[in-house]
Design a protein around this motif. Structure first.
Motif, PDB file in Angstrom:
ATOM      1  N   ALA A  13     -36.607   0.348  28.620  1.00 27.41           N
ATOM      2  CA  ALA A  13     -36.967  -0.995  28.167  1.00 27.41           C
ATOM      3  C   ALA A  13     -36.376  -1.208  26.781  1.00 27.41           C
ATOM      4  N   GLY A  14     -35.177  -1.778  26.750  1.00 26.50           N
ATOM      5  CA  GLY A  14     -34.478  -1.971  25.487  1.00 26.50           C
ATOM      6  C   GLY A  14     -35.156  -2.995  24.596  1.00 26.50           C
ATOM      7  N   THR A  15     -34.913  -2.879  23.311  1.00 24.20           N
ATOM      8  CA  THR A  15     -35.454  -3.802  22.316  1.00 24.20           C
ATOM      9  C   THR A  15     -34.327  -4.222  21.374  1.00 24.20           C
ATOM     10  N   ALA A  16     -34.703  -4.908  20.295  1.00 29.61           N
ATOM     11  CA  ALA A  16     -33.711  -5.438  19.362  1.00 29.61           C
ATOM     12  C   ALA A  16     -32.815  -4.347  18.790  1.00 29.61           C
ATOM     13  N   LYS A  17     -33.350  -3.164  18.544  1.00 27.46           N
ATOM     14  CA  LYS A  17     -32.535  -2.067  18.001  1.00 27.46           C
ATOM     15  C   LYS A  17     -31.441  -1.677  18.989  1.00 27.46           C
ATOM     16  N   ASP A  18     -31.770  -1.633  20.265  1.00 27.13           N
ATOM     17  CA  ASP A  18     -30.774  -1.286  21.279  1.00 27.13           C
ATOM     18  C   ASP A  18     -29.734  -2.390  21.426  1.00 27.13           C
ATOM     19  N   VAL A  19     -30.173  -3.642  21.351  1.00 28.78           N
ATOM     20  CA  VAL A  19     -29.226  -4.759  21.387  1.00 28.78           C
ATOM     21  C   VAL A  19     -28.272  -4.681  20.205  1.00 28.78           C
ATOM     22  N   GLU A  20     -28.792  -4.372  19.034  1.00 36.79           N
ATOM     23  CA  GLU A  20     -27.940  -4.226  17.846  1.00 36.79           C
ATOM     24  C   GLU A  20     -26.871  -3.170  18.080  1.00 36.79           C
ATOM     25  N   ASP A  21     -27.265  -2.040  18.641  1.00 34.49           N
ATOM     26  CA  ASP A  21     -26.299  -0.964  18.902  1.00 34.49           C
ATOM     27  C   ASP A  21     -25.265  -1.395  19.935  1.00 34.49           C
ATOM     28  N   ALA A  22     -25.712  -2.120  20.956  1.00 32.89           N
ATOM     29  CA  ALA A  22     -24.790  -2.548  22.011  1.00 32.89           C
ATOM     30  C   ALA A  22     -23.776  -3.558  21.491  1.00 32.89           C
ATOM     31  N   VAL A  23     -24.229  -4.527  20.694  1.00 32.36           N
ATOM     32  CA  VAL A  23     -23.307  -5.521  20.142  1.00 32.36           C
ATOM     33  C   VAL A  23     -22.339  -4.857  19.163  1.00 32.36           C
ATOM     34  N   THR A  24     -22.834  -3.922  18.365  1.00 33.14           N
ATOM     35  CA  THR A  24     -21.956  -3.193  17.444  1.00 33.14           C
ATOM     36  C   THR A  24     -20.868  -2.456  18.205  1.00 33.14           C
ATOM     37  N   ALA A  25     -21.248  -1.811  19.316  1.00 33.22           N
ATOM     38  CA  ALA A  25     -20.263  -1.091  20.126  1.00 33.22           C
ATOM     39  C   ALA A  25     -19.249  -2.050  20.741  1.00 33.22           C
ATOM     40  N   ALA A  26     -19.729  -3.201  21.211  1.00 27.67           N
ATOM     41  CA  ALA A  26     -18.826  -4.181  21.815  1.00 27.67           C
ATOM     42  C   ALA A  26     -17.837  -4.743  20.792  1.00 27.67           C
TER      43      ALA A  26
END
Length: 485
Positions: free
Chosen positions: A45-58
């Motif tokens: 269950a992802g949260t804002a921290k995981d979204v931040e990491d995903a956008v940074t990687a993208a």
């Protein structure tokens, strides 16, 4: 088709920057089998921290993927299509388990279509480029088609594989990177596809998948300043919020939203064929189809005849276990979707409607509901006007062509419509006047990657499939080089 057995999926993780990992806070989300109502696995269950990491990687992966030659991107997408076909049985099993789709329909519709979409955009991207323009001043002038950047792809529960492919394939073909947020109800095929795209050669960070609840993962993704474009499919209510949120940051969006399509049967229609089309239009995917046909408009001379035929025919449509090859109607995807259907039928009864057939939940485990036909409601009824999103058909009579068109256009939606007639002139005439992004004549749900679909009015804006489905993932840059000495 080889027999498809119910799978036992392993617990799922997030896929970020080419690596599988748990959510930052360790949260988990239950995944249910709609045919039994039982938990079959969990996902992160992802949260804002995981979204931040995903956008940074993208964002980090964007320059290299953008500069990857178009032909190489096309080769990779063709490999994705080949892998989908190679793993068709596994994808069919996962999608059927997750959504409740009958395996007999899931393989040819969902899985084969996903492969076709990747192949289509692998080929199409090779033909897309800028143009030389003749201008008045002494200059060499041309345009460039460039990727928009990082795309947030937010997809719904009812067609997880198809509706993610319709976003990922053109986005990746055009050189964008993606953060994909699948529906919290149905995340399994998105995670499986991340494995296939990686195997096909999509580099780390180009595709990231964050599973989780809408408020915890979807909302931070919508609001993230590192996202350049939002591609959303879902309900009109959530779509309005998503569009407003993206609009506040001036991000381009495509919105494929709710529908409440009318299927018009004129008195010159082939009745036998029309009845089959009517049933197909409202029970396909247990009615959980934004381009389904939940409103039947019938020429008055055929009204009683069609109601009688439907009452006789529907009990013969096999309803049951999605993994039984004979099943045509499976369960709804979850309890809340079933509850919405029950609420609309209760409202219809309270308004004095006639329940021609069905009307009840099926007495078995899981989220099953009888296909239901409702007659006698006025056009102003909320049951007619609102999107039910279940196996429910309302039936209204009309006397003239103009009245049929007015009834068809008389809801806030405009995603799809159908016309059943043997008169080719009428078919063209009526299709031109219907407020819908796609019109089917003498059939339903004819979809192909080359033909765009999308909505008008409250059904959204933008198109998926076809060249029109690639355009939102590119932006045009003009270059003018002075030729003066």
């Amino acid at each position: 088709m080889t027999p498809i057995t119910r799978p036992e999926p392993a617990p799922g993780q997030l896929f970020i920057d080419g690596r599988w990992r748990d959510a930052a806070d360790g949260g988990r989300l239950d995944v249910l089998d709609p045919s039994t109502g039982t938990i079959v696995t969990t996902v992160a269950a992802g949260t804002a921290k995981d979204v931040e990491d995903a956008v940074t990687a993208a964002r980090a992966a964007l320059p290299a993927w953008r500069d990857t030659p178009v032909r190489e991107r096309g080769r990779i997408l063709n490999r994705v299509a080949a892998l989908i076909r190679e793993h068709a049985d596994e994808l069919t099993a996962l999608e059927s388990l997750d959504v409740g789709k009958p395996v007999s329909l899931c393989r040819p519709v969902d899985v084969d279509t996903a492969a076709d979409v990747y192949e289509y955009y692998a080929a199409l991207i090779q033909t897309v480029g800028g143009e030389h323009r003749t201008v008045a001043m002494p200059a060499h002038a041309y345009t460039r088609r460039e990727p928009v950047g990082v795309v947030a792809a937010i997809t719904p529960f009812n067609f997880p594989l198809i509706l993610s492919s319709s976003k990922l394939a053109p986005a990746l073909a055009a050189g964008n990177t993606v953060v994909h947020k699948p529906a919290d109800d149905t995340p399994l095929s998105a995670l499986f596809m991340a494995r296939l795209l990686t195997e096909a050669g999509v580099p780390a960070g180009v595709l990231n998948v964050v599973t989780g609840r809408g408020p915890d993962a979807g909302e931070p993704l919508l609001r993230h300043p590192g996202v350049d474009k939002v591609a959303f499919t879902g309900s009109t209510a959530v779509g309005r919020h998503a569009a407003a949120t993206a609009g506040a940051a001036l991000k381009p969006v495509t919105m494929e939203l709710g529908g409440n399509a009318a299927n018009i049967v004129f008195d010159d229609a082939d009745v036998e064929k029309a009845v089959g089309t009517v049933i197909k239009a409202f029970v396909f995917n247990t009615g959980q189809f934004c381009m389904g046909g939940p409103r039947l408009l019938v020429a008055r001379p055929l009204y009683d005849t069609l109601l009688g035929i439907l009452a006789q025919a529907l009990p013969g449509v096999p309803l049951g276990d999605p993994f039984d090859p004979a099943t045509v109607i499976g369960p709804m995807a979850g309890e809340r979707h079933l509850a919405k259907v029950r609420d609309h039928i209760d409202r219809a009864r309270a308004e004095g409607a006639r329940i021609v057939i069905g009307g009840d939940r099926v007495d078995r485990p899981g989220f099953y509901h009888q296909p239901t036909v409702i007659a006698g409601l006025p056009d102003s009824s909320p049951v007619v006007q609102e999107e039910i999103f279940g196996p429910v058909l309302t039936v209204q009579a009309f006397d003239t062509e103009d009245e049929a068109i007015a009834l068809a256009n008389g809801t806030p939606y405009g995603l799809a419509a159908g016309v059943q007639t043997r008169d080719i002139a009428r078919a063209h005439r009526v299709a031109a006047r219907l407020d819908a992004g796609i019109v089917w004549v003498n059939d339903w749900a004819m979809l192909d990657p080359a033909m765009p679909f999308g909505g008008v009015k409250a059904s959204g804006f933008g198109r998926e499939y076809g060249p029109e489905g690639l355009e939102p993932y590119t932006r045009t840059k003009s270059v003018l080089i002075s030729l003066e000495a």
